[in-house]
Design a protein around this motif. Structure first.
Motif, PDB file in Angstrom:
ATOM      1  N   PHE A 220       0.897  -1.179   0.000  1.00 18.95           N
ATOM      2  CA  PHE A 220       0.000   0.000   0.000  1.00 18.95           C
ATOM      3  C   PHE A 220       0.918   1.207   0.000  1.00 18.95           C
ATOM      4  CE2 PHE A 220       0.808  -1.519   4.263  1.00 18.95           C
ATOM      5  CZ  PHE A 220       1.208  -0.385   4.940  1.00 18.95           C
TER       6      PHE A 220
ATOM      7  N   GLU B  91       2.924  -2.318  14.965  1.00 16.55           N
ATOM      8  CA  GLU B  91       2.251  -3.391  14.215  1.00 16.55           C
ATOM      9  C   GLU B  91       3.220  -4.500  13.838  1.00 16.55           C
ATOM     10  OE1 GLU B  91       0.861  -2.131  10.303  1.00 16.55           O
ATOM     11  OE2 GLU B  91      -0.539  -3.813  10.213  1.00 16.55           O
TER      12      GLU B  91
ATOM     13  N   ASP C 265       3.140  -5.976   6.308  1.00 15.09           N
ATOM     14  CA  ASP C 265       2.535  -4.751   6.840  1.00 15.09           C
ATOM     15  C   ASP C 265       3.113  -4.528   8.234  1.00 15.09           C
ATOM     16  OD1 ASP C 265       0.866  -2.641   7.451  1.00 15.09           O
ATOM     17  OD2 ASP C 265      -0.992  -3.806   7.426  1.00 15.09           O
ATOM     18  N   ILE C 266       3.942  -3.508   8.377  1.00 16.74           N
ATOM     19  CA  ILE C 266       4.580  -3.257   9.676  1.00 16.74           C
ATOM     20  C   ILE C 266       4.385  -1.793  10.056  1.00 16.74           C
ATOM     21  CG2 ILE C 266       6.845  -2.654   8.667  1.00 16.74           C
ATOM     22  CD1 ILE C 266       8.197  -4.027  11.055  1.00 16.74           C
ATOM     23  N   THR C 267       4.262  -1.516  11.342  1.00 14.15           N
ATOM     24  CA  THR C 267       4.299  -0.129  11.816  1.00 14.15           C
ATOM     25  C   THR C 267       5.285  -0.035  12.977  1.00 14.15           C
ATOM     26  OG1 THR C 267       1.959   0.129  11.280  1.00 14.15           O
ATOM     27  CG2 THR C 267       2.953   1.863  12.603  1.00 14.15           C
TER      28      THR C 267
ATOM     29  N   ASP D  53       4.572   3.245   8.529  1.00 17.02           N
ATOM     30  CA  ASP D  53       3.637   2.139   8.293  1.00 17.02           C
ATOM     31  C   ASP D  53       3.813   1.747   6.836  1.00 17.02           C
ATOM     32  OD1 ASP D  53       1.632   0.284   8.124  1.00 17.02           O
ATOM     33  OD2 ASP D  53       0.028   1.607   8.805  1.00 17.02           O
TER      34      ASP D  53
ATOM     35  N   GLU E 236      -2.004  -4.594  15.755  1.00 20.72           N
ATOM     36  CA  GLU E 236      -1.574  -3.204  15.574  1.00 20.72           C
ATOM     37  C   GLU E 236      -2.373  -2.182  16.375  1.00 20.72           C
ATOM     38  OE1 GLU E 236      -2.537  -1.443  11.706  1.00 20.72           O
ATOM     39  OE2 GLU E 236      -3.122  -3.428  10.993  1.00 20.72           O
TER      40      GLU E 236
HETATM   41 MN    MN Z   1       0.052  -1.104   8.566  1.00 23.02          MN
END
Ligand code: MN
Ligand code: MN
Length: 365
Positions: free
Chosen positions: A192, A341, A234-236, A223, A327
């Motif tokens: 994204f 996250e 998908d990491i934050t 993010d 998250e």
């Molecule tokens: Mn995310």
């Protein structure tokens, strides 16, 4: 024939569905191994309960579709042919009656729906989404390995972003550096739009990165995720630039506690609801309940948001093989925004965390 197609055929048989026309790029990839964005052209897999499926795609994709390993017939449609006419012909050549047709209703538009309505007069259309979501819910060993690799690239990307923080840099400068480094490693696509948000901007859970410059005393929130072999990470992470104050620290450590406790609780048998509630209670007890306005997490796979949805109303029982995010976040306007996250994989008796960038509050000097 692969298990996924077999499962879908079995379902068609059970439900007395004559055929399924699967059109989303995600589910076409899931069922066939062929991943392509047809834009406005027609791409789909047609599956039957008893006979071999076929793939219909733009002519310009036929070669790639063959290369992807699809073993059944491929019907190419040039830009001057009518794909709907071809679809109708190839279905009616194979089965005499089309009384019930399964579709991804969410992926249909009215134009496509009318085409099908006219060509399969009297047919009843049923939704195929739920069945496909259920199939994709449990990841096999190969999918898990790919997701793990995607998560490693996400860890790397956060490190690039953290290294890039310095006086004068804007959110978009940092994003450009992250994506440049990833492309050099062969990652062509993010899962994204990469988010780097600083200061007050980080207090919006879905903020838009822009030309705001990082400044000392701000939290900087990353993010992001990559697409690796068709699967998303998908990491934050949130870090402090130069220093932080007591209020920021309290917010950060509350999110961290909620995140770590929720991750620790992941195992087969617990419900999605219990996981969300556990994190939510920690945040509420610390006095920030009103500032956690979203669910705890979401499933991850070919799609960046898929099943399971980790909300405090979902009674779904967590099972081995599921992959989802944890998250929690706290967003206090004009004070700070923090989200942490991780991507987790449910093992036989617990959890494996796929993302591994450190979570202790970090000061970037
Ligand atoms: Mn995310
Ligand atoms: Mn997420």
């Amino acid at each position: 024939m692969n298990h996924r197609l077999q499962d879908l055929m079995q379902w068609l048989k059970q439900e007395n569905i004559d055929s399924a026309f699967i059109t989303s790029t995600e589910n076409v990839f899931y069922l066939s191994g062929f991943r392509s964005d047809p834009h406005e052209r027609v791409l789909g897999i047609v599956v039957f309960p008893e006979i071999e499926p076929f793939l219909i795609c733009p002519s310009l994709d036929v070669h790639d579709a063959k290369e992807s390993g699809w073993e059944y017939e491929i019907i190419g449609c040039s830009d001057t042919e009518n794909p709907w006419e071809k679809l109708e012909k190839h279905i009616k050549n194979r089965i005499s009656n089309v009384n019930v047709l399964a579709l991804e209703k969410e992926h249909m538009n009215i134009e496509r729906y009318e085409q099908l309505l006219n060509r399969f007069e009297g047919a009843r259309f049923v939704a195929a989404e739920e069945k496909l979501r259920q199939l994709r819910l449990i990841k096999d060993e190969k999918e898990k390995e790919i997701l793990k690799k995607a998560a490693e690239y996400a860890d790397f990307a956060v490190q690039v972003g953290v290294n890039e923080i310095q006086e004068g840099k804007t959110e978009l400068d940092i994003i450009a550096a992250i994506e440049y480094e990833l492309k050099k490693k062969g990652i062509s696509e993010m899962s994204f739009s990469t988010m780097v948000l600083t200061g007050a901007n980080a207090a919006s859970p879905h903020g838009n990165p822009g030309l705001t410059k990082v400044k000392k005393g701000d939290f900087v929130l990353f993010d992001l995720g990559v697409v690796y072999e068709g699967y998303c990470s998908d990491i934050t992470r949130t870090v402090a630039y130069d220093h932080f104050n007591e209020e920021q620290e309290k917010i950060y450590n509350t999110v961290l506690k909620a995140e770590e406790e929720a991750v620790k609780a992941v195992k087969p048998g617990i419900t999605a609801k219990e996981l969300d509630q556990l994190a939510r209670d920690i945040i509420t007890d610390a006095g920030f309940g009103d500032y956690f306005p979203h669910r705890l997490g979401h499933g991850l796979g070919i799609g960046v948001h898929e099943y399971p949805s980790v909300t405090n109303t979902n009674e779904l029982i967590i099972q081995e093989g599921m992959v989802f995010t944890i998250e929690p976040g706290i967003y206090v306007p004009n004070v700070a925004g923090v989200r942490i996250e991780d991507d987790v994989y449910v093992t036989k008796d617990g959890v494996e965390i796929l993302t591994s960038f450190p979570k202790k509050l970090q000061i970037v000097k």
